[in-house]
Structures are given as structure tokens and as C-alpha cells.
Design an enzyme around this catalytic site. Structure first.
Site, PDB file in Angstrom:
ATOM      1  N   LYS A  64       0.633  -1.749  -0.025  1.00 41.72           N
ATOM      2  CA  LYS A  64      -0.043  -0.100   0.038  1.00 41.72           C
ATOM      3  C   LYS A  64       0.816   1.417   0.104  1.00 41.72           C
ATOM      4  O   LYS A  64       1.624   1.130   0.441  1.00 41.72           O
ATOM      5  CB  LYS A  64      -1.052   0.050   1.116  1.00 41.72           C
ATOM      6  N   ARG A 106      -4.545 -10.228   4.280  1.00 41.59           N
ATOM      7  CA  ARG A 106      -3.985  -9.779   2.617  1.00 41.59           C
ATOM      8  C   ARG A 106      -3.244  -9.607   1.992  1.00 41.59           C
ATOM      9  O   ARG A 106      -3.026  -8.588   2.469  1.00 41.59           O
ATOM     10  CB  ARG A 106      -5.724  -9.070   2.283  1.00 41.59           C
TER      11      ARG A 106
HETATM   12  C1  7PM Z   1      -4.825   0.204  -5.697  1.00 38.89           C
HETATM   13  C2  7PM Z   1      -5.064   0.387  -4.820  1.00 38.89           C
HETATM   14  C3  7PM Z   1      -5.938  -1.287  -6.161  1.00 38.89           C
HETATM   15  C4  7PM Z   1      -6.030  -0.203  -3.286  1.00 38.89           C
HETATM   16  C5  7PM Z   1      -6.422  -2.143  -5.313  1.00 38.89           C
HETATM   17  C6  7PM Z   1      -6.400  -1.897  -3.544  1.00 38.89           C
HETATM   18  C7  7PM Z   1      -8.291  -3.798   1.411  1.00 38.89           C
HETATM   19  C8  7PM Z   1      -9.611  -4.775   0.341  1.00 38.89           C
HETATM   20  C9  7PM Z   1      -8.340  -4.229  -1.116  1.00 38.89           C
HETATM   21  C10 7PM Z   1      -8.810  -3.894   2.052  1.00 38.89           C
HETATM   22  C11 7PM Z   1      -9.699  -5.942   2.755  1.00 38.89           C
HETATM   23  C12 7PM Z   1      -5.399  -3.324  -2.344  1.00 38.89           C
HETATM   24  C13 7PM Z   1      -6.649  -2.220  -2.411  1.00 38.89           C
HETATM   25  N1  7PM Z   1      -7.413  -3.188  -0.042  1.00 38.89           N
HETATM   26  N2  7PM Z   1     -10.261  -5.906   1.280  1.00 38.89           N
HETATM   27  N3  7PM Z   1      -9.459  -4.489  -0.812  1.00 38.89           N
HETATM   28  N4  7PM Z   1      -9.215  -5.555   3.435  1.00 38.89           N
HETATM   29  N5  7PM Z   1     -11.298  -6.552   3.245  1.00 38.89           N
HETATM   30  O1  7PM Z   1      -4.232  -2.712  -2.506  1.00 38.89           O
HETATM   31  O2  7PM Z   1      -7.040  -3.681   2.702  1.00 38.89           O
HETATM   32  O3  7PM Z   1      -5.274  -4.199  -2.529  1.00 38.89           O
HETATM   33  S1  7PM Z   1      -8.396  -2.978  -2.534  1.00 38.89           S
END
Ligand code: 7PM
Length: 293
Positions: A235, A269
Site C-alpha cells: 500500500k 490479505r
Molecule cells: C489499488 C489500490 C488497487 C488499492 C487495490 C487496492 C483491501 C481490500 C483492497 C483491504 C479488504 C489493495 C486495494 N484493499 N479488502 N481490498 N481490506 N478487506 O491494496 O485492505 O489491494 S483493494
């Protein structure tokens, strides 16, 4: 005991294990959720079939590396990302879920906020629902309750298009805890069993660096709400800390996953399953299951 009663008793109801529609997610040890994005931007190099095969191969590799569950997502929640239609999201995730259910024994979760996608994904074999909007879309609570699968309720301040503009909190942990408490109550009122609900502070979703760090430090304050799931992998808080591009965020991501585990997270995750599993197994050798609470 009648055979029927014996069959009911025989279904896994071990405390700390989630029944994901017949497949079990064991939470006695920290579980690793492998991220599988099936958005076109994650497959800029080929057509739909090629993208699908690549996604399935990647998921199989993550399971071989020790992933306990695979999270399939077809909607990009990246700040400023374009909205995806319901049909488009179904077309992205359903074929991948159908294949994966046949290819891996691990449960599959679906990363979506749309009730129609939840229903299509579970019909295709998904065993858990991961919703970054915590079932706040119209019909989502009812859909999830009707499907009878475990749900992940995540905190977000604002919406993906605006959330990183100016995140503001008086006490980020208190506000996230109160929000998640309200969403757990709404889910229970809709008929979702408390044991089937996981909570997630939503790192990076409407949070400045200081908010993310405070949440990680005080993660244990969320544990009374239910098993805590965290997403910290690659992130942008890592970019803010270290100025690293997304391709170079492996080591800090592993450290963050381990710190979350140390602070009570039950599911992490992640993109980099192998490295995370190695770190967690090493940590568990030092702090065996019974003592890491
Ligand atoms: C771009 C920026 C693409 C951020 C994807 C993301 C989470 C999630 C995501 C989380 C849960 C990523 C995010 N983040 N579901 N879905 N918790 N439960 O970094 O932190 O994967 S999408």
C-alpha cells in the site's frame, strides 16, 4: 443420536474456524489471504482468455505457497478508478471463481460491494464475501444474509474517488471501532451470524499515514468486534514512509503483516504469499498459537 443429528454435529463448528460453504478457513493460526485481481489494468498484456488463464495460474501458485484463501476482485478500488458495471464485474470474476473452485481446495472469497455480484460469485463457488463498503450498498446486507457465507466488513472514510483528499479523525481508532461496531450490529440484525463476521480497519481507505500507523499500533482495540483482517500489502503508506515504487514494497509489506499478526490480526490479505507465510511461520515458532493472543 439419529444419523441426521450426527450429520449436523459433524459439520465443522470448531471455534476459530469459519465455514466457507463447506470449505474451512482455520483461524487458530494467522491465515494468509492471497490477492487475485481480475481487472483489465492488472492484465494489460492480453485478451480476456489469456487474462483468465494467468489469473488462475497465479492463484494456484499462491495456494502452493501456503495461501489459506484466495480473494478474487474485479472492481478496482484504487483512488479515482472508474466504476465498473455489475455485468462487467460478474464477467470478470465468475469464470475465474468457477475454474478456481475446481483447481484448488482452499476457500475462495469475492471482493465486491454489489449484491448481484455476491450472488453470482457464491453460485459459482465463492465461500466468503469481502466488502470494502461493509454491506452499505442497497440490498447488500440482505444478499449477504441470504447467502449464509462469512463476510468481511471494512471501514472506509468517504468513497474511493475522494477518500484520500483530506482524511480527518479526532481519534481514528475510536471512529473505526464505532463504525465497525455499527456495521456488525446491522449485519447481525439482517440475520448474519456473529461468528461469520470479520472486521477490517481498511488501511489506506480514507487514512493519512499517521492514521494508518495509529491503527496498526492499536489494532488490538478492534479484536472484541470479531476476527480482524488487515490489508497492508504494497500500500501507498509504504511509499509515504520509504519512497518506494510498488515493485519494491515486498520487505516492508512482510514486516507490516507480521506487526499486524503480533497485534492480533487473524487474517492478512497479501500479494506476496510465499514471503508472508515464511515470516509468519518463523514468528509462530517463537510465539506458538496458544500464546500469541
Ligand atoms: C489499488 C489500490 C488497487 C488499492 C487495490 C487496492 C483491501 C481490500 C483492497 C483491504 C479488504 C489493495 C486495494 N484493499 N479488502 N481490498 N481490506 N478487506 O491494496 O485492505 O489491494 S483493494
Amino acid at each position: 443420536m439419529s444419523p441426521q443429528a450426527a450429520a449436523v454435529r459433524a459439520t465443522p463448528v470448531t471455534p476459530g474456524a469459519l465455514d466457507c460453504g463447506g470449505r474451512t478457513l482455520d483461524l487458530a493460526r494467522v491465515a494468509v489471504m492471497g490477492i487475485l485481481n481480475v481487472t483489465p489494468d492488472s492484465f494489460s498484456d492480453g485478451g480476456a482468455f489469456f487474462a483468465r488463464d494467468k489469473a488462475i495460474a497465479r492463484a494456484c501458485a499462491m495456494v502452493e505457497q501456503g495461501a489459506d484463501i484466495i480473494d478474487v476482485g474485479g472492481e478496482s478500488t484504487r483512488p479515482g478508478a472508474a466504476a465498473v458495471s455489475t455485468q462487467e464485474e460478474i464477467d470478470r470474476v465468475v469464470p475465474v471463481i468457477e475454474q478456481l473452485v475446481r483447481r484448488v481446495a482452499a476457500p475462495i472469497s469475492v471482493d465486491t460491494s454489489k449484491p448481484e455480484v455476491m450472488r453470482a460469485a457464491v453460485a459459482a463457488g465463492a465461500g466468503m464475501i469481502n466488502d470494502v463498503r461493509a454491506l452499505r450498498e442497497p440490498g447488500a446486507l440482505e444478499a449477504a444474509a441470504g447467502l449464509g457465507r462469512p463476510v468481511v466488513l471494512m471501514h472506509m472514510q468517504g468513497s474511493p474517488s475522494t477518500m484520500q483528499a483530506a482524511p480527518r479523525y479526532a481519534d481514528v481508532v475510536r471512529e473505526v471501532r464505532e463504525f465497525l461496531g455499527e456495521r456488525v450490529a446491522a449485519a447481525v440484525a439482517a440475520g448474519i451470524r456473529r461468528e461469520q463476521i470479520l472486521v477490517d480497519p481498511g488501511f489506506g481507505f480514507g487514512k493519512a499515514l499517521e492514521h494508518n500507523l495509529e491503527l496498526l499500533r492499536r489494532l488490538r482495540e478492534l479484536a472484541p468486534l470479531g476476527p480482524v483482517l488487515v490489508g497492508l500489502s504494497r500500500k501507498s503508506m509504504i511509499a509515504e514512509l520509504l519512497g518506494l515504487p510498488v515493485t519494491r514494497r515486498l520487505q516492508p509489506s512482510v514486516v507490516l503483516a507480521l506487526l499486524a499478526a503480533q497485534n492480533g490480526a487473524r487474517v492478512v490479505r497479501v500479494h506476496d504469499v510465499g514471503a508472508t507465510v515464511e515470516a509468519l511461520r518463523t514468528w509462530e515458532a517463537v510465539y506458538p498459537v496458544a500464546t500469541n493472543e
